[in-house]
Design a protein around this motif. Structure first.
Motif, PDB file in Angstrom:
ATOM      1  N   ASN A 183       0.830  -1.214   0.000  1.00 45.44           N
ATOM      2  CA  ASN A 183       0.000   0.000   0.000  1.00 45.44           C
ATOM      3  C   ASN A 183       0.861   1.259   0.000  1.00 45.44           C
ATOM      4  OD1 ASN A 183      -2.404  -1.459   0.029  1.00 45.44           O
ATOM      5  ND2 ASN A 183      -2.420  -1.601   2.268  1.00 45.44           N
ATOM      6  N   GLU A 184       1.955   1.235   0.756  1.00 46.73           N
ATOM      7  CA  GLU A 184       2.843   2.403   0.768  1.00 46.73           C
ATOM      8  C   GLU A 184       3.478   2.629  -0.599  1.00 46.73           C
ATOM      9  OE1 GLU A 184       5.611   1.680   3.849  1.00 46.73           O
ATOM     10  OE2 GLU A 184       4.190   2.088   5.494  1.00 46.73           O
ATOM     11  N   SER A 185       3.907   1.542  -1.241  1.00 50.56           N
ATOM     12  CA  SER A 185       4.509   1.700  -2.569  1.00 50.56           C
ATOM     13  C   SER A 185       3.482   2.179  -3.589  1.00 50.56           C
ATOM     14  CB  SER A 185       5.119   0.370  -3.021  1.00 50.56           C
ATOM     15  OG  SER A 185       4.119  -0.627  -3.147  1.00 50.56           O
ATOM     16  N   VAL A 186       2.255   1.684  -3.484  1.00 49.54           N
ATOM     17  CA  VAL A 186       1.201   2.143  -4.401  1.00 49.54           C
ATOM     18  C   VAL A 186       0.903   3.617  -4.183  1.00 49.54           C
ATOM     19  CG1 VAL A 186      -1.246   1.897  -4.968  1.00 49.54           C
ATOM     20  CG2 VAL A 186       0.178  -0.134  -4.702  1.00 49.54           C
ATOM     21  N   ASP A 187       0.852   4.040  -2.922  1.00 49.18           N
ATOM     22  CA  ASP A 187       0.604   5.459  -2.634  1.00 49.18           C
ATOM     23  C   ASP A 187       1.728   6.336  -3.173  1.00 49.18           C
ATOM     24  OD1 ASP A 187      -1.747   4.794  -1.384  1.00 49.18           O
ATOM     25  OD2 ASP A 187      -0.849   4.673   0.621  1.00 49.18           O
ATOM     26  N   LYS A 188       2.971   5.876  -3.040  1.00 53.41           N
ATOM     27  CA  LYS A 188       4.096   6.656  -3.568  1.00 53.41           C
ATOM     28  C   LYS A 188       4.018   6.771  -5.084  1.00 53.41           C
ATOM     29  CE  LYS A 188       7.369   5.597   0.137  1.00 53.41           C
ATOM     30  NZ  LYS A 188       8.656   4.921   0.482  1.00 53.41           N
ATOM     31  N   ASN A 189       3.651   5.666  -5.736  1.00 50.32           N
ATOM     32  CA  ASN A 189       3.525   5.715  -7.197  1.00 50.32           C
ATOM     33  C   ASN A 189       2.417   6.669  -7.623  1.00 50.32           C
ATOM     34  OD1 ASN A 189       5.594   3.860  -7.600  1.00 50.32           O
ATOM     35  ND2 ASN A 189       4.200   2.103  -7.450  1.00 50.32           N
ATOM     36  N   ARG A 190       1.327   6.662  -6.880  1.00 52.75           N
ATOM     37  CA  ARG A 190       0.238   7.576  -7.214  1.00 52.75           C
ATOM     38  C   ARG A 190       0.669   9.031  -7.047  1.00 52.75           C
ATOM     39  NH1 ARG A 190      -4.939   4.602  -4.230  1.00 52.75           N
ATOM     40  NH2 ARG A 190      -5.142   2.876  -5.731  1.00 52.75           N
ATOM     41  N   LEU A 191       1.410   9.289  -5.954  1.00 53.34           N
ATOM     42  CA  LEU A 191       1.872  10.661  -5.738  1.00 53.34           C
ATOM     43  C   LEU A 191       2.841  11.097  -6.827  1.00 53.34           C
ATOM     44  CD1 LEU A 191       2.424  10.629  -1.863  1.00 53.34           C
ATOM     45  CD2 LEU A 191       0.594  11.781  -3.130  1.00 53.34           C
ATOM     46  N   SER A 192       3.742  10.186  -7.212  1.00 52.16           N
ATOM     47  CA  SER A 192       4.701  10.549  -8.260  1.00 52.16           C
ATOM     48  C   SER A 192       4.002  10.760  -9.593  1.00 52.16           C
ATOM     49  CB  SER A 192       5.762   9.455  -8.392  1.00 52.16           C
ATOM     50  OG  SER A 192       5.165   8.224  -8.766  1.00 52.16           O
ATOM     51  N   ILE A 193       3.023   9.913  -9.896  1.00 52.90           N
ATOM     52  CA  ILE A 193       2.272  10.084 -11.147  1.00 52.90           C
ATOM     53  C   ILE A 193       1.472  11.381 -11.116  1.00 52.90           C
ATOM     54  CG2 ILE A 193       0.404   9.126 -12.542  1.00 52.90           C
ATOM     55  CD1 ILE A 193       1.386   6.346 -11.715  1.00 52.90           C
ATOM     56  N   GLY A 194       0.868  11.666  -9.947  1.00 51.07           N
ATOM     57  CA  GLY A 194       0.095  12.894  -9.828  1.00 51.07           C
ATOM     58  C   GLY A 194       0.957  14.134  -9.958  1.00 51.07           C
ATOM     59  N   SER A 195       2.145  14.111  -9.345  1.00 55.33           N
ATOM     60  CA  SER A 195       3.037  15.277  -9.445  1.00 55.33           C
ATOM     61  C   SER A 195       3.538  15.471 -10.863  1.00 55.33           C
ATOM     62  CB  SER A 195       4.212  15.096  -8.482  1.00 55.33           C
ATOM     63  OG  SER A 195       4.957  13.936  -8.818  1.00 55.33           O
TER      64      SER A 195
END
Length: 207
Positions: A183-195
């Motif tokens: 879940n932490e890795s998925v959240d980081k990927n989402r944040l990086s994609i969003g940024s």
């Protein structure tokens, strides 16, 4: 990386490289079904056999009939349990418990035969009293067998709590830890994609 079909690099002194993928997983059966439909029923069948001691030793034929009937029932139930489990090369815990229970029933059958033979030999078959020698011996054997039966089950319960159940708890903790990491890795990927998408949108607006 070199493929197996690439023979041009097969030269003396050349070390072939291959990619390796390692996957690890753990699996466990749901023990509730086998506990109630396996352990518990075998326990009841074996425990009921001790009720044969309520019959006086001079009625050993009734004792043996009860013990043998429960022995055959336990063997048939053992075969039913085996059909419900996969065919493996080792004995599971429920297999060991069923086999030990069968041995307990066999021991009870043997004892009923022995006490019946002794009572018959010493002419106490008809006039057997509750305070006679063989009746006291029979009661002592009953107390010993029941005590051993209880001690073994208490030891099995303690072992089951500290070994299989503790392993199951460890597996659950590892699952929670793994899911938290995912879940932490998925959240980081989402944040990086969003940024990155926000940056691209800003550049388009500037242009």
């Amino acid at each position: 990386f070199q493929n197996d079909e690439d023979y041009s690099l097969d030269k003396p002194g050349h070390r072939r490289k291959r990619s390796i993928l390692t996957i690890a997983c753990h699996a466990a059966r749901r023990a509730d079904y086998f506990f109630w439909n396996g352990y518990f029923l075998v326990f009841l069948i074996t425990t009921v056999c001790f009720s044969s001691f309520a019959i006086p030793p001079n009625g050993f034929q009734f004792r043996i009939a009860i013990a043998c009937t429960l022995l055959l029932t336990s063997i048939a139930f053992r075969l039913t349990i085996s059909n419900a489990l996969p065919n493996i090369s080792y004995l599971t815990l429920i297999d060991l418990y069923a086999i030990v229970s069968i041995f307990v029933l066999v021991i009870l059958c043997i004892w009923h035969s022995i006490i019946g033979t002794l009572v018959f030999i010493y002419d106490e078959y008809v006039n057997l009293k509750s305070d006679s020698y063989w009746a006291r011996i029979d009661r002592r054997i009953f107390y010993v067998l029941v005590s051993l039966y209880i001690i073994v089950h208490v030891a099995m319960g303690v072992w089951y709590y500290y070994v299989p159940i503790s392993r199951k708890r460890q597996m659950k903790e590892l699952d929670k830890h793994y899911r938290r990491i995912i879940n932490e890795s998925v959240d980081k990927n989402r944040l990086s994609i969003g940024s990155s998408s926000n940056g691209a949108t800003k550049r388009e607006l500037i242009v």
